[in-house]
Design a protein around this motif. Structure first.
Motif, PDB file in Angstrom:
ATOM      1  N   GLY A  36      14.289 -30.662 -21.361  1.00 14.45           N
ATOM      2  CA  GLY A  36      13.118 -30.566 -20.367  1.00 14.45           C
ATOM      3  C   GLY A  36      13.349 -30.193 -19.152  1.00 14.45           C
ATOM      4  O   GLY A  36      13.801 -29.211 -18.741  1.00 14.45           O
ATOM      5  N   GLY A  37      13.514 -31.372 -18.113  1.00 15.21           N
ATOM      6  CA  GLY A  37      14.130 -31.269 -16.964  1.00 15.21           C
ATOM      7  C   GLY A  37      15.714 -30.982 -16.802  1.00 15.21           C
ATOM      8  O   GLY A  37      16.065 -30.481 -15.805  1.00 15.21           O
ATOM      9  N   GLY A  38      16.414 -31.224 -17.795  1.00 14.99           N
ATOM     10  CA  GLY A  38      17.698 -31.029 -17.699  1.00 14.99           C
ATOM     11  C   GLY A  38      18.470 -31.966 -17.109  1.00 14.99           C
ATOM     12  O   GLY A  38      19.718 -31.839 -17.048  1.00 14.99           O
ATOM     13  N   GLN A  39      17.997 -33.076 -16.426  1.00 20.49           N
ATOM     14  CA  GLN A  39      18.908 -33.997 -15.446  1.00 20.49           C
ATOM     15  C   GLN A  39      19.848 -34.833 -16.396  1.00 20.49           C
ATOM     16  O   GLN A  39      20.853 -35.061 -15.739  1.00 20.49           O
ATOM     17  CB  GLN A  39      18.134 -34.766 -14.749  1.00 20.49           C
ATOM     18  CG  GLN A  39      17.069 -34.139 -14.019  1.00 20.49           C
ATOM     19  CD  GLN A  39      17.450 -33.133 -12.999  1.00 20.49           C
ATOM     20  OE1 GLN A  39      18.176 -33.517 -12.032  1.00 20.49           O
ATOM     21  NE2 GLN A  39      17.411 -31.946 -13.352  1.00 20.49           N
ATOM     22  N   ASP A  40      19.761 -34.796 -17.727  1.00 12.33           N
ATOM     23  CA  ASP A  40      20.826 -35.307 -18.514  1.00 12.33           C
ATOM     24  C   ASP A  40      21.675 -34.305 -19.103  1.00 12.33           C
ATOM     25  O   ASP A  40      22.789 -34.481 -19.255  1.00 12.33           O
ATOM     26  CB  ASP A  40      20.192 -36.316 -19.355  1.00 12.33           C
ATOM     27  CG  ASP A  40      21.196 -37.237 -20.017  1.00 12.33           C
ATOM     28  OD1 ASP A  40      20.879 -37.797 -21.187  1.00 12.33           O
ATOM     29  OD2 ASP A  40      22.371 -37.305 -19.727  1.00 12.33           O
ATOM     30  N   THR A  41      21.040 -33.402 -19.563  1.00 14.87           N
ATOM     31  CA  THR A  41      21.617 -32.286 -20.096  1.00 14.87           C
ATOM     32  C   THR A  41      22.896 -31.468 -19.566  1.00 14.87           C
ATOM     33  O   THR A  41      23.882 -31.450 -20.086  1.00 14.87           O
ATOM     34  CB  THR A  41      20.686 -31.385 -20.603  1.00 14.87           C
ATOM     35  OG1 THR A  41      19.961 -31.867 -21.724  1.00 14.87           O
ATOM     36  CG2 THR A  41      21.327 -30.222 -21.228  1.00 14.87           C
ATOM     37  N   TYR A  42      22.275 -31.302 -18.142  1.00 14.57           N
ATOM     38  CA  TYR A  42      23.460 -30.264 -17.591  1.00 14.57           C
ATOM     39  C   TYR A  42      24.659 -31.053 -17.100  1.00 14.57           C
ATOM     40  O   TYR A  42      25.890 -30.310 -17.381  1.00 14.57           O
ATOM     41  CB  TYR A  42      22.667 -29.751 -16.332  1.00 14.57           C
ATOM     42  CG  TYR A  42      21.593 -28.744 -16.508  1.00 14.57           C
ATOM     43  CD1 TYR A  42      20.370 -28.646 -15.956  1.00 14.57           C
ATOM     44  CD2 TYR A  42      21.677 -27.944 -17.750  1.00 14.57           C
ATOM     45  CE1 TYR A  42      19.339 -28.165 -16.095  1.00 14.57           C
ATOM     46  CE2 TYR A  42      20.230 -27.326 -18.169  1.00 14.57           C
ATOM     47  CZ  TYR A  42      19.278 -27.296 -17.177  1.00 14.57           C
ATOM     48  OH  TYR A  42      18.113 -26.565 -17.436  1.00 14.57           O
TER      49      TYR A  42
END
Lengths: 329, 811
Positions: A36-42
């Motif tokens: 989604g926002g990617g704040q965990d993913t990236y």
């Protein structure tokens, strides 16, 4: 050791319709990673601590945005940003424990991009796990943190089962306190799961923090009218005043009549792998006055069953303090 | 009447920093450039048994690897650029891979197979000192210097490793907060009569203490780029300094300094970790030479944690005797430093801080610096002094309270003045006015008024504190160089680096002041060796303001005497008959008779010799000689070595005052007020002074309350690698409004009156905050820096955080 900080090669899918996203997620299964926002993913991907063949970027799906009155409560699109939630008039008026929680997640920059779906689905922050070590949660067969010398300051007090990582979300305890339900879609259809059942502890599933399965997407969060306009309390204690995850937080809702507590929901975060509802305390204060005497009487009960690790014992008095403050506020 | 010194101006690099046009080392790309990335150690201690890079080298786009074998061997305890026989910390670089893109280089790294042999490791100095304890190196655990320490920030030379163990009884006593009888030290000094001093004391306090080291995390990671052209090496680097790099970096590249062009227009922070050339620069330059292509060695944020240096740690014991009138009569101080894998701890500087802050009548210091398998340690803003200040302030408060004396009054009784001393040799200072600073700060902060206010308000409790920061703040003997052009403009050549303190600009103002040239008609030449830059100090140790106002001053005065000589030569009379003003040199008795600077510059070129730089003094440094040679014949050259007479250390001292309000339900506190007054001579550049005060305050809050190394003792893994877990203060953790001031009494040994202040701004803030936290908790001493939220919560709940265990590198 890899030197990190370079995105790996991946396929990127950017569907604009939920149905397309579901089809891609179903087809890719474990090979796909929803973002989604990617704040965990990236962070995972840049550090190469986790890898994926394909990113499924949901951020263009308009139907997963928006906050609306359903007549029966409200429905929040899973892609709603934390800033949108913290500023939304409906939520601030009726369910302010959620807007208060969303307003103190991380930092303004993260809140502008981070989504409620991501915030509640985020993975744990145990630094050993985040470093990419092969612990139980990562599919290995040991835990680095739950040892006499482990650096386990931010870890759990309750419900450890080989893994002692703690839930990191600030909005999750608020949603549990509001009796929210999670709307999960897949090609098989929709299912709705109570917020308290959405989160999973290590005794049930040590590798996943939510019930989401490959091919499923959290599309919305529904909040019933049950606790609308209740008396709320939210407090987060963290090392720094912005950016940091909670050391302990509390989200509480009270139904009061004539100064007496008819019912309550009191939920603490960062003390367990999932948001922890202190039902013993809720039961003990039912029918009592909402004041500091009542709060004092149940302070220690709030942490019954806590098992301290080498470095997280401070969470016991802190959790007691926050639960008492919720009751006496 | 000053025209430049003490006034604000905008340093010339500021617009570029705001617009983004200014370039840092990583911004430079050269045609044909390849990208190099480091492979680092996954283990805390061991050696490389074998490297198989064949799969990596076979990849498309990979151009080569660079290992420890490609550099001259570096025996321990030196910090090598690349490890092979001695891996000594998780994250230590082992090799570099170069490829046509960063992604290829990173993927190549994952294909390299390395076999390691593990060794025993340790992350706590006391564990290593204990009988049978593990050693960071196979050879031993302690740094023993065989030669005197070099200037702060320089690599350790002349050192060996020894295996030193203390008796268990000494370890136990130390952990219990008592003197470790029977312990061995590697350094010891003493002055005065310690026994008499303690005998005279009305109160004696005895306390253990721990200060944990933590990484610099300079915002600009130290990426560098180098290429070779016509036998010269062009090196784009990230350093705090400029010409101070030349000799050391040239040695790393095995070239003459005249063949090096070091380019560094701006650096995004160093804080002591980039004072001089660091080992990894050897990789960038030599890899570029071997590949015969430009090489950018990119350092990631995580790697900046590993190789970007860190403060050394302390585990210590102090006994302080105080007389009834408040005078500190005796100090007995023991420091065990955690020197990381480099072994150099700052304990002696910590002891020096005590001498300056309290002027004890007698003192003994015993020291040992122990290796641990943690990141390399080096100078970090006020190394030794600042962390000592943080734990010393609450101890001093305890002594003051014990004799019933106000804590500020206590500092005044012991304040250093211009006749005071610093350090073990009790050397003189150039001037000092700390009593004045305390009085000014006390008023500005409202100490007496705040003391009178109620302490408790519901579950909130207030605390107020006071602290002192100090660092030696100036050097002598460097060179100044400037040129008056035929356009009449003043070109000031500065070998000072630009690490973000802007002192490169403020110090140049001394030349403009002396020559009376309006600042708009001045230009600063700096930032690359081929701009013809003079020999300068390294930018560290708060020295630049003092050191380089002097060099610019003497160069300007050399130009002035040449202006007068030229005028006398052309217009008659003696040089002493002439004066300068309005960018002219003219006869004092007849101002019409004179020439403009522009005309004098043309005449200088015509006359040649010393006037145009064809000849120069024989006492200037070879670096300056080369610079003058490059400028010869282009104008009127002013060049001189700073030989202004004088002796003693110019001190930079700050007093800080802090007020907090603590929530006893959560252990969190808010800083309500912070005030600080500097004793640093004349403030040369007020806006810059303000920056130094506020920046130091922010980092002082970090030192006292947030930042620390955390290592898992089971596996030597660091928990605080990123900016997130290292916890530097955020803008929400520091007060918005602060009060800053300066005593502003000129130092007699500097022509502008200035001394430096960069480092003590952190120490004073850390000390004042630690003092305030202790005061809020009724004088409780944590004796630990940082004192974090969990420690405070535990204390309030009656669960002890025992500093007497002397735990370090831990939560």
């Amino acid at each position: 050791m890899p030197s990190h900080d370079v995105m790996p090669n991946m396929e990127l899918y950017q569907p604009v319709q939920v149905e397309d996203a579901l089809a891609i997620a179903d087809r890719l299964a474990e090979r796909g990673w929803l973002v989604g926002g990617g704040q965990d993913t990236y962070g995972w991907l840049k550090d190469r601590a986790k890898a994926t063949d394909a990113l499924i970027d949901l951020s263009a799906i308009e139907s997963m945005r928006g906050i609306r009155d359903t007549g029966d409560g409200i429905e929040i699109g899973a892609l709603s940003t934390l800033t949108e939630i913290s500023e939304n008039p409906l939520i601030k008026e009726r369910y302010s424990v959620l807007s208060d929680a969303a307003a103190v997640v991380a930092s303004p920059q993260i809140r502008n991009i981070g989504t409620i779906g991501g915030n509640v689905s985020q993975d744990v922050r145990c630094w050993y796990y985040r470093r990419g070590l092969s612990c139980y949660r990562a599919g290995g067969n040991l835990c680095y943190a739950d040892t006499p010398q482990g650096m386990n300051r931010e870890h759990s007090l309750f419900e450890a089962s080989r893994c002692v990582a703690a839930s990191a979300s600030d909005t999750a305890p608020a949603l549990v306190a509001l009796d929210a339900t999670m709307v999960i879609r897949s090609l098989e259809g929709d299912r709705e799961v109570a917020a308290s059942d959405y989160f999973v502890g290590p005794a049930i599933d040590i590798e996943n923090v939510t019930v989401l399965r490959p091919g499923e997407i959290l599309t919305a969060v529904k909040i019933p009218t049950t606790w609308a306009n209740a008396t709320f309390y939210f407090e987060k204690v963290a090392d720094r005043n912005v950016w940091d995850f909670s050391l302990v937080n509390v989200a509480a809702a009270f139904k009061i009549s004539d100064d007496t507590i008819e019912d309550s929901r009191i939920v603490c975060g960062a003390v367990q792998c999932t948001p922890r509802r202190v039902t013993d305390v809720e039961n003990a204060i039912r029918g009592q006055a909402k004041n500091s005497a009542t709060a004092e009487s149940v302070g220690e009960m709030a942490t019954d069953g806590a098992r301290e690790l080498a470095h997280n014992g401070f969470k016991v008095p802190l959790m007691q303090s926050l639960v008492k403050r919720a009751i006496s506020a | 009447m000053s025209t430049h010194i003490g006034f604000d101006f905008i340093p010339p690099d500021v617009p570029g920093k705001v617009t983004g046009e200014i370039k840092y080392a990583e911004d430079y790309k050269k045609e044909g450039m390849v990208f190099a990335r480091l492979l680092t150690s996954p283990m805390p201690s061991g050696r490389v048994a074998s490297i198989d890079a064949s799969d990596a080298l076979r990849m498309d786009g990979v151009v080569g690897i660079f290992t420890a074998d490609d550099l001259p061997p570096v025996p321990p305890p030196a910090n090598p650029a690349l490890a092979s026989e001695y891996i000594t910390y998780v994250g230590q670089p082992i090799l570099a891979v170069a490829a046509t893109t960063e992604e290829i280089a990173e993927t190549a790294i994952s294909k390299i197979k390395i076999e390691y042999e593990r060794r025993a490791f340790c992350v706590d100095p006391l564990e290593s000192l204990a009988p049978g304890g593990p050693n960071a190196y196979p050879e031993g655990n302690t740094l023993v210097r065989t030669r005197e320490e070099g200037p702060e920030g320089t690599p350790i030379v002349g050192a060996e490793i020894r295996d030193i163990k203390w008796p268990q009884a000494a370890i136990d006593a130390f952990k219990a907060g008592k003197e470790p009888v029977g312990a061995e030290f590697t350094r010891e000094w003493e002055f005065g009569d310690l026994e008499a001093g303690f005998a005279d004391a009305a109160t004696i306090i005895e306390e253990p203490f721990v200060t944990m080291g933590y990484p610099h995390h300079s915002l600009e990671a130290r990426t560098g780029m180098a290429y070779w052209e016509n036998g010269k090496c062009y090196f784009h680097g990230s350093s705090q300094s400029q010409s101070a790099n030349d000799n050391g970096l040239a040695r790393m590249l095995n070239i003459d300094p005249g063949d090096l062009v070091f380019i560094n227009e701006a650096t995004g922070g160093g804080f002591g970790s980039k004072i001089g050339p660091y080992p990894y620069m050897a990789i960038t330059g030599n890899f570029a030479r071997i590949l015969n292509r430009p090489v950018q060695l990119r350092i990631t944020r995580e790697q900046e944690f590993y190789i970007g240096s860190a403060r050394s740690g302390m585990q210590g014991w102090m006994k302080m005797g105080v007389k009834a009138n408040g005078k500190v009569s005796a100090v007995d101080l023991i420091i065990v430093n955690d020197g990381g894998m480099t072994g150099g701890g700052s304990g002696n500087s910590s002891a020096q801080h005590v001498t300056v802050a309290y002027q004890p009548e007698s003192m003994r210091f015993r020291h040992i610096s122990v290796y641990t398998n943690t990141t390399p340690r080096g100078a970090q803003r006020g190394p030794g002094q600042n962390e000592m200040a943080a734990v010393l302030a609450p101890m001093a408060d305890k002594a003051a309270n014990a004799i019933g004396m106000d804590r500020v009054a206590f500092r005044k009784v012991n304040a250093i003045n211009s006749d005071g001393f610093q350090g073990s040799s009790q050397g003189p200072v150039t001037s000092a006015f700390v009593k004045e600073a305390l009085e000014q700060g006390q008023r500005m902060f409202g100490w007496d008024e705040k003391l009178a206010q109620p302490k408790r308000n519901g579950n909130k409790v207030r605390g107020i504190g006071v602290g002192i920061g100090y660092h030696g703040a100036g050097g002598r003997g460097y060179d100044g160089l400037l040129r008056i052009g035929t356009d009449g403009k003043l070109y000031i050549h500065s070998g000072v680096g630009n690490l973000g303190t802007y002192s490169y600009a403020g110090t140049c103002r001394a030349a403009a002041e002396a020559l009376q040239v309006p600042w708009e008609r001045c230009e600063i030449l700096r930032g690359r060796t081929d701009n013809h830059l003079p020999h300068s100090s390294g930018q560290g140790g708060s020295n630049t303001i003092f050191t380089h106002t002097r060099t610019n001053w003497v160069a300007a005065h050399d130009a002035i005497s040449k202006l007068k000589e030229i005028a006398a030569n052309d217009l008659g009379g003696l040089a002493d008959d002439y004066m300068i003003g309005d960018e002219r040199v003219y006869l004092s008795s007849n101002p019409q008779q004179g020439m403009t600077y522009a005309q004098a510059a043309q005449r200088a070129i015509d006359l040649g010799g010393k006037f145009s730089g064809l000849e120069y003094p024989d006492d200037i440094n070879p670096i300056t000689q080369r610079a003058v040679q490059g400028l010869a014949g282009t104008g009127l050259i002013g060049v001189s070595k700073d030989k202004i007479p004088g002796q003693g250390q110019p001190p930079g001292i700050l007093v800080g005052f802090c007020e907090i309000e603590m929530d006893t339900g959560t252990g969190k506190f808010q800083i309500l007020d912070y005030a600080a007054v500097a004793d640093c001579g004349t403030v040369v550049h007020p806006k810059n002074f303000d920056n130094a005060m506020r920046g130091g305050m922010v980092w002082g809050i970090g030192m006292a309350a947030l930042e620390r190394h955390v290592y898992d003792p089971q596996n030597g893994l660091p928990a605080n690698t990123g900016l997130y877990q290292s916890k530097p203060p955020t803008n929400m953790d520091v007060p918005v409004e602060t009060k800053m001031g300066a005593v502003n009494i000129p130092d007699p040994q500097n022509p502008t009156g200035g001394r430096g202040i960069g480092e003590p701004t952190q120490g004073a803030a850390a000390a004042a905050l630690a003092s305030a936290i202790s005061d809020a908790l009724d004088g409780h001493l944590f004796n630990t820096a940082p004192t974090t939220t969990d420690m405070i919560i535990n204390h309030l709940a009656g669960k002890s955080y025992s500093s007497k265990s002397l735990k370090t590198n831990t939560f």
